[in-house]
Structure formats: structure tokens, C-alpha cells
Design an enzyme around this catalytic site. Structure first.
Site, short mmCIF file in Angstrom:
data_model
loop_
_atom_site.label_atom_id
_atom_site.label_comp_id
_atom_site.label_asym_id
_atom_site.label_seq_id
_atom_site.Cartn_x
_atom_site.Cartn_y
_atom_site.Cartn_z
N GLU A 1 0.87 -1.19 0.00
CA GLU A 1 0.00 0.00 0.00
C GLU A 1 0.90 1.23 0.00
O GLU A 1 1.77 1.36 0.86
CB GLU A 1 -0.92 -0.03 1.22
CG GLU A 1 -1.63 1.28 1.52
CD GLU A 1 -2.49 1.83 0.38
OE1 GLU A 1 -3.33 1.07 -0.15
OE2 GLU A 1 -2.30 3.00 0.01
N CYS B 1 -12.06 4.30 1.48
CA CYS B 1 -13.22 4.23 2.39
C CYS B 1 -12.86 4.69 3.79
O CYS B 1 -13.53 5.53 4.38
CB CYS B 1 -13.77 2.81 2.42
SG CYS B 1 -15.03 2.58 3.67
N CYS C 1 -15.77 7.04 2.83
CA CYS C 1 -17.00 6.75 3.58
C CYS C 1 -16.91 7.08 5.06
O CYS C 1 -17.84 7.69 5.62
CB CYS C 1 -17.33 5.26 3.46
SG CYS C 1 -17.02 4.55 1.86
N LYS D 1 -16.29 10.83 5.93
CA LYS D 1 -17.51 11.50 5.43
C LYS D 1 -18.67 11.28 6.39
O LYS D 1 -19.36 12.23 6.77
CB LYS D 1 -17.83 10.95 4.03
CG LYS D 1 -19.05 11.47 3.32
CD LYS D 1 -20.35 10.82 3.65
CE LYS D 1 -20.45 9.35 3.49
NZ LYS D 1 -20.51 8.84 2.13
N TYR E 1 -23.09 11.49 -5.97
CA TYR E 1 -23.08 11.13 -4.55
C TYR E 1 -22.26 12.13 -3.72
O TYR E 1 -22.72 12.68 -2.73
CB TYR E 1 -22.35 9.80 -4.36
CG TYR E 1 -23.08 8.51 -4.52
CD1 TYR E 1 -23.57 7.83 -3.42
CD2 TYR E 1 -23.20 7.92 -5.77
CE1 TYR E 1 -24.16 6.59 -3.54
CE2 TYR E 1 -23.80 6.67 -5.91
CZ TYR E 1 -24.29 6.01 -4.78
OH TYR E 1 -24.86 4.79 -4.91
N GLU F 1 -23.60 14.91 -1.04
CA GLU F 1 -23.32 14.66 0.38
C GLU F 1 -22.55 15.82 1.00
O GLU F 1 -22.90 16.31 2.08
CB GLU F 1 -22.53 13.35 0.53
CG GLU F 1 -23.39 12.13 0.23
CD GLU F 1 -22.66 10.81 0.37
OE1 GLU F 1 -21.40 10.81 0.43
OE2 GLU F 1 -23.33 9.76 0.41
N HIS G 1 -45.64 1.04 14.97
CA HIS G 1 -46.26 2.35 15.14
C HIS G 1 -45.82 3.00 16.44
O HIS G 1 -45.67 2.30 17.45
CB HIS G 1 -47.78 2.16 15.13
CG HIS G 1 -48.52 3.45 15.16
ND1 HIS G 1 -48.58 4.29 14.07
CD2 HIS G 1 -49.23 4.05 16.15
CE1 HIS G 1 -49.30 5.35 14.40
NE2 HIS G 1 -49.70 5.22 15.65
N GLU H 1 -43.31 2.79 8.83
CA GLU H 1 -44.49 1.92 8.77
C GLU H 1 -45.23 2.12 7.45
O GLU H 1 -45.95 1.26 6.98
CB GLU H 1 -45.41 2.15 9.97
CG GLU H 1 -46.06 3.52 10.04
CD GLU H 1 -46.92 3.68 11.31
OE1 GLU H 1 -47.82 2.88 11.51
OE2 GLU H 1 -46.66 4.62 12.10
P1 NDP Z 1 -20.60 10.42 -9.60
O1 NDP Z 1 -20.29 9.70 -10.83
O2 NDP Z 1 -21.70 9.96 -8.70
O3 NDP Z 1 -20.88 11.95 -9.93
C1 NDP Z 1 -19.99 12.72 -10.68
C2 NDP Z 1 -20.62 14.07 -10.92
O4 NDP Z 1 -19.69 14.89 -11.54
C3 NDP Z 1 -21.82 13.99 -11.82
O5 NDP Z 1 -22.78 14.90 -11.34
C4 NDP Z 1 -21.25 14.43 -13.16
O6 NDP Z 1 -22.18 15.03 -14.00
C5 NDP Z 1 -20.24 15.45 -12.71
N1 NDP Z 1 -19.19 15.63 -13.70
C6 NDP Z 1 -18.45 14.68 -14.32
N2 NDP Z 1 -17.56 15.22 -15.16
C7 NDP Z 1 -17.73 16.55 -15.07
C8 NDP Z 1 -17.11 17.66 -15.70
N3 NDP Z 1 -16.15 17.50 -16.61
N4 NDP Z 1 -17.53 18.89 -15.38
C9 NDP Z 1 -18.52 19.07 -14.46
N5 NDP Z 1 -19.15 18.06 -13.84
C10 NDP Z 1 -18.75 16.82 -14.14
O7 NDP Z 1 -19.21 10.50 -8.84
P2 NDP Z 1 -18.81 10.87 -7.37
O8 NDP Z 1 -17.44 11.41 -7.51
O9 NDP Z 1 -19.83 11.72 -6.70
O10 NDP Z 1 -18.76 9.48 -6.66
C11 NDP Z 1 -17.97 8.43 -7.21
C12 NDP Z 1 -18.51 7.10 -6.82
O11 NDP Z 1 -18.18 6.86 -5.47
C13 NDP Z 1 -20.02 6.97 -6.89
O12 NDP Z 1 -20.45 6.58 -8.16
C14 NDP Z 1 -20.30 5.92 -5.88
O13 NDP Z 1 -20.21 4.68 -6.49
C15 NDP Z 1 -19.20 6.10 -4.86
N6 NDP Z 1 -19.69 6.81 -3.67
C16 NDP Z 1 -20.64 6.23 -2.90
C17 NDP Z 1 -21.13 6.85 -1.79
C18 NDP Z 1 -22.17 6.21 -0.97
O14 NDP Z 1 -22.41 5.02 -1.13
N7 NDP Z 1 -22.85 6.96 -0.11
C19 NDP Z 1 -20.62 8.17 -1.36
C20 NDP Z 1 -19.64 8.70 -2.25
C21 NDP Z 1 -19.20 8.03 -3.35
P3 NDP Z 1 -23.13 14.18 -15.01
O15 NDP Z 1 -24.19 13.56 -14.16
O16 NDP Z 1 -23.66 15.23 -15.92
O17 NDP Z 1 -22.24 13.19 -15.68
#
Ligand code: NDP
Length: 452
Positions: free
Chosen positions: A34, A42, A47, A50, A178, A182, A435, A440
Site C-alpha cells: 500500500e 473508504c 466513507c 464522510k 453522490y 453529500e 407504530h 411503517e
Molecule cells: P458520480 O459519478 O456519482 O458523480 C460525478 C458528478 O460529476 C456527476 O454529477 C457528473 O455530472 C459530474 N461531472 C463529471 N464530469 C464533469 C465535468 N467535466 N464537469 C462538471 N461536472 C462533471 O461520482 P462521485 O465522484 O460523486 O462518486 C464516485 C462514486 O463513489 C459513486 O459513483 C459511488 O459509487 C461512490 N460513492 C458512494 C457513496 C455512498 O455510497 N454513499 C458516497 C460517495 C461516493 P453528469 O451527471 O452530468 O455526468
């Protein structure tokens, strides 16, 4: 041929550590490298920190609610300098546990970057090389930053957000996924003036459309200055702050600009292609159902394979890999009906299909209840929760469940058991309500809101 190791794992995150630990416990000789900190995204910069910030941010609205419930002395302001050392102490503790568990299972841990030399050889940044019968690449993902002028110099990503020296008074979150949603809710809850700019028409693309609209409305009502159809055109350092120009011509000034614009597989510079490992368009390692790459001795699990990028999925993939390769029991990780939660305020928990996905598949009944929960309505907070079931007309199976409410992440885990078991709407209806609770409602929705 004799190898130094039965298994060499590259990457000490959730997937890699699980695979390494289980293989070592089963008697395999395991090495793991690593380059940063044990625990991976995570635990160290995802995670876990966060969620601790989600907890911290929830106390802002809770203080207001406490006052409304009759508490006289509730009050105060979030103190980042008090919280941040506690956060990092906890991360160090968890990192230590990861390290201890892996070493305790008998694996050798190398605090170094590893690259592939060939199908059976890894080279460490320390100069050491090791041979291994099997190599598992579990290097995760990394934030993607768009080439917006000023973003690389002035913007931060989720990698840096937990290490801020000062709490930002004004923060701009870029993105609508996401992470963006968040952190918009986290900073808003902690008391920062929080703006969120998303390029598309609605946040959380890919999720249930009704939920996306509902959540956007509630995130805005809770105080996030959310704008859709808006991107950063350029940004500059001005008077110690960050000046930002939007694509609609607006100008604003922030203390931090957090780019949550997606993540990409962390596959660069590892010698993968040179070793013959096939990569996909986004740089993801292409694997089969058993996580085996195009080179038979090299496997990959977790975000670097860009399947379902969630910690528990990487862990399952790591465990399935060991079962397949070391226990002689070919096991495919199960990617069906994986539940997840978006830790916004309110939270969104989801399992199964969205209404749009289900409708494209077959005729469905949609059951929906949106109402003001007792806890909020009592103190005049005009905020609704949403419970939604998508049901197959033909089989009456629940194809999808969506919950937007405080605590939805906890609720969906339990609903996911029923959905995974193939529960029908009648199974939900036969279950007596608990309840008085919000949840529910999930067993009380008698008539479809719409059928098609
Ligand atoms: P996501 O893929 O969920 O979201 C990326 C966002 O960035 C989208 O809104 C996208 O827009 C936007 N975007 C991408 N490229 C550009 C650009 N060039 N200019 C402007 N906006 C852009 O990625 P995240 O980084 O939020 O999260 C990554 C992954 O991590 C998630 O898919 C999830 O699997 C995991 N995750 C899970 C969590 C949980 O379980 N609670 C919490 C955090 C992360 P558009 O929609 O238009 O493509």
C-alpha cells in the site's frame, strides 16, 4: 516454479485487505503493498470520515429542533479545530486495526508503491521485487478534475476536504453525484454558506427521477444554494479567496471550491498494459465474472474494475476471488439488487430499480407516499419524507424501494433483505406496521399511485 508468494495484493483498501486477510487465514502466503495508508479510500478519505462529518453536520439542524422542542440552552457554533483532530485520531485508530488484522492473519505488509513487471512479478518502490502465483490489483479509484481554468491550482477534491486548515465560511461544491450532494449537505449543516453547481438538468443522474426532484427541493429548502445547468467557467485567486465565474456569467467568491466531478479507476503507471492486462475506455481493468483479467494470473477487484463502486461490493468481490482461486469453489460476486444510501440531508436509501428502469423492463405499479413526519410537523418544519415501491404487475414482486427521510440509510438496509429475497407487495402488506414510525408507511400503501 516456486513463487515468493501465493498471492500478492496491490492496494490496502477494503477489497484488497479483505482478499489478503481471508487468503492468509486459509494458509496462503500473502504479501500486500500500500503506497499511502492502510484502509484505502473508504477508511482514510471516503466513507468513514464522510460519515463522521455527516454526524457532525446533523447536529446543526438538531440544535434548532431542540430549541423548538422546548430546550432552553441549545445553541453554539461548529468548531472545526476541535472536530478535525478527533476525526483524524479515529482514522488512525481504524488504520491500525486494518494493519493489525492483516498482519495477524500472517500477511506481509509493505508500505510502498507496487508496479507489475510481468504476469507474476511485482516491483516495489523500495527496489525489492517479488514473484507471486496470483496478483490481485485492488488500487481503487481517484478523483477526476475537469480542465476548468484554475481548478487544478485552486480547487480541492474529496482527497483534501478532510485536511482543511480552516473551516470555509463560503464553499462551492461542483458536481451532482453522490459526493457532491453529500458534501453540499455536510457543509450546509455545519454552518458554511454552501453553493452547489451542477452541469446537468437534475442532480443524481441515474437515480429515480421522482426522488431526484424531491431531494433537490429538500436540499435547497435546507439551505444549499443549488443551481443546475451551471458550470464553473474559470477561477482565480483574488484577495486571498477564490473568485469563480460561472458559465451563465455570474461571479462569486468562495473560500474553497470542492470538485466532486466523478472518480476514475486508479490504473495508471502500474505496468498493467505492459503486462498484457486489458483496460477499458475509462482505464478500468476488464475482468470476467470471477474478477480475472485478460492475464490469467492477474485478478482485480473494487473500483479499479469500475463495476459497482461501493465498499461493500469491493469486499464481496475480494472474498469471492479468494473462494474461487484459493478454495476451489468458483464464486461470482453478486451484483444484483445492491442497496446504497446517499448521505444527504435528508438521506436517500435505494435498492433495486428506479421507476424509469422498471417501466422500461415491464408493466409496473408505483406506490408512493410523501408526508410530513410527526417529529418535524410537531415543530412546524414543513419537510416531507418519501416512501416509494415499484412493483411488477405480472409477478407483484417489489422491483425497487426508495426512501428519502432522515435515517433512510438505516431503513433501506432492512428493506433490501426483503427485496433481495424476492418479496411481493403482498408480503409487505402482510407485515404489521411498527407504530408510530415513519417507515411503517412502507407496509401501509394500499392503492397504486400510478400504473403503467
Ligand atoms: P458520480 O459519478 O456519482 O458523480 C460525478 C458528478 O460529476 C456527476 O454529477 C457528473 O455530472 C459530474 N461531472 C463529471 N464530469 C464533469 C465535468 N467535466 N464537469 C462538471 N461536472 C462533471 O461520482 P462521485 O465522484 O460523486 O462518486 C464516485 C462514486 O463513489 C459513486 O459513483 C459511488 O459509487 C461512490 N460513492 C458512494 C457513496 C455512498 O455510497 N454513499 C458516497 C460517495 C461516493 P453528469 O451527471 O452530468 O455526468
Amino acid at each position: 516454479m516456486a513463487f515468493d508468494y501465493d498471492l500478492f495484493v496491490i492496494g490496502g483498501g477494503s477489497g484488497g485487505v479483505r482478499a489478503g486477510r481471508v487468503a492468509a487465514q486459509g494458509g496462503a502466503k500473502v504479501g500486500l503493498a500500500e503506497e499511502f495508508r492502510m484502509g484505502g479510500t473508504c477508511v482514510i478519505r471516503g466513507c468513514v470520515p464522510k460519515k463522521l462529518m455527516v454526524f457532525a453536520s446533523g447536529h446543526g439542524p438538531a440544535i434548532e429542533a431542540a430549541k423548538a422542542y422546548g430546550w432552553d440552552h441549545a445553541g453554539g457554533k461548529f468548531n472545526w479545530t476541535k472536530f478535525q483532530p478527533m476525526l483524524h485520531k479515529e482514522l488512525e485508530r481504524l488504520e491500525g486495526i486494518y494493519r493489525k488484522n492483516l498482519a495477524g492473519a500472517g500477511a506481509d505488509i509493505f508500505d510502498a508503491r507496487a508496479t507489475l513487471k510481468d504476469a507474476h512479478t511485482v516491483e516495489l518502490s523500495t527496489g525489492e521485487t517479488f514473484t507471486a502465483k496470483h496478483i490481485l490489483v485492488a488500487t481503487g479509484g481517484r478523483p477526476f478534475l475537469p480542465d476548468t481554468p484554475g481548478a487544478a491550482e485552486l480547487g480541492i477534491t474529496s482527497n483534501e476536504v478532510f485536511n482543511l486548515d480552516a473551516f470555509p465560511e463560503r464553499i462551492l461544491i461542483v458536481g451532482g453525484g453522490y459526493i457532491a450532494c453529500e458534501f453540499a449537505c455536510i457543509f450546509n449543516g455545519l454552518g458554511a454558506h454552501t453553493a452547489q453547481w451542477y452541469r446537468g438538468a437534475q442532480i443524481l443522474r441515474g437515480f429515480d427521477d421522482e426522488v431526484r426532484g424531491f431531494l433537490a427541493e429538500h436540499i435547497s429548502e435546507r439551505g444549499v444554494d443549488l443551481h443546475v445547468g451551471l458550470e464553473v467557467e474559470r477561477m482565480e485567486r483574488r484577495d486571498g479567496r477564490i473568485w469563480v465565474k460561472g458559465t451563465d456569467g455570474r461571479e462569486d467568491v468562495f473560500d474553497q471550491v470542492l470538485f466532486a466531478t466523478g472518480r476514475v479507476p486508479n490504473s495508471g503507471g502500474l505496468g498493467l498494459e505492459e503486462a498484457g492486462v486489458k483496460l477499458g475506455r475509462k482505464g478500468e481493468i476488464v475482468v470476467d465474472d470471477y474478477s480475472q483479467s485478460s492475464v490469467p494470473s492477474i485478478y482485480a477487484v473494487g473500483d479499479v474494475t469500475d463495476r459497482i463502486n461501493l465498499t461493500p461490493v469491493a469486499i464481496r468481490e475480494g472474498a469471492a476471488f479468494v473462494e474461487t482461486v484459493f478454495n476451489g469453489n468458483p464464486t461470482k460476486p453478486d451484483h444484483e439488487n445492491v442497496a446504497s444510501a446517499v448521505f444527504t440531508q435528508p438521506e436517500y436509501g435505494t435498492v433495486g430499480l428506479s421507476e424509469e428502469e422498471a417501466r422500461a423492463q415491464e408493466p409496473i405499479d408505483v406506490y408512493c407516499a410523501a408526508f410530513r413526519p410527526m417529529q418535524k410537523s410537531f415543530i412546524g418544519v414543513d419537510e416531507r419524507v418519501l416512501f416509494k415501491l415499484i412493483v411488477s404487475q405480472a409477478t407483484q414482486k417489489v422491483l425497487g424501494c426508495h426512501i428519502v427521510a432522515d435515517g433512510a440509510g438505516e431503513m433501506i438496509q432492512l428493506a433490501a433483505v426483503a427485496v433481495k429475497m424476492g418479496a411481493t407487495k403482498e408480503d409487505f402488506d402482510r407485515t404489521v406496521a411498527v407504530h408510530p414510525t415513519m417507515s411503517e408507511e412502507i407496509v401501509l400503501m394500499k392503492t397504486p399511485t400510478r400504473r403503467d
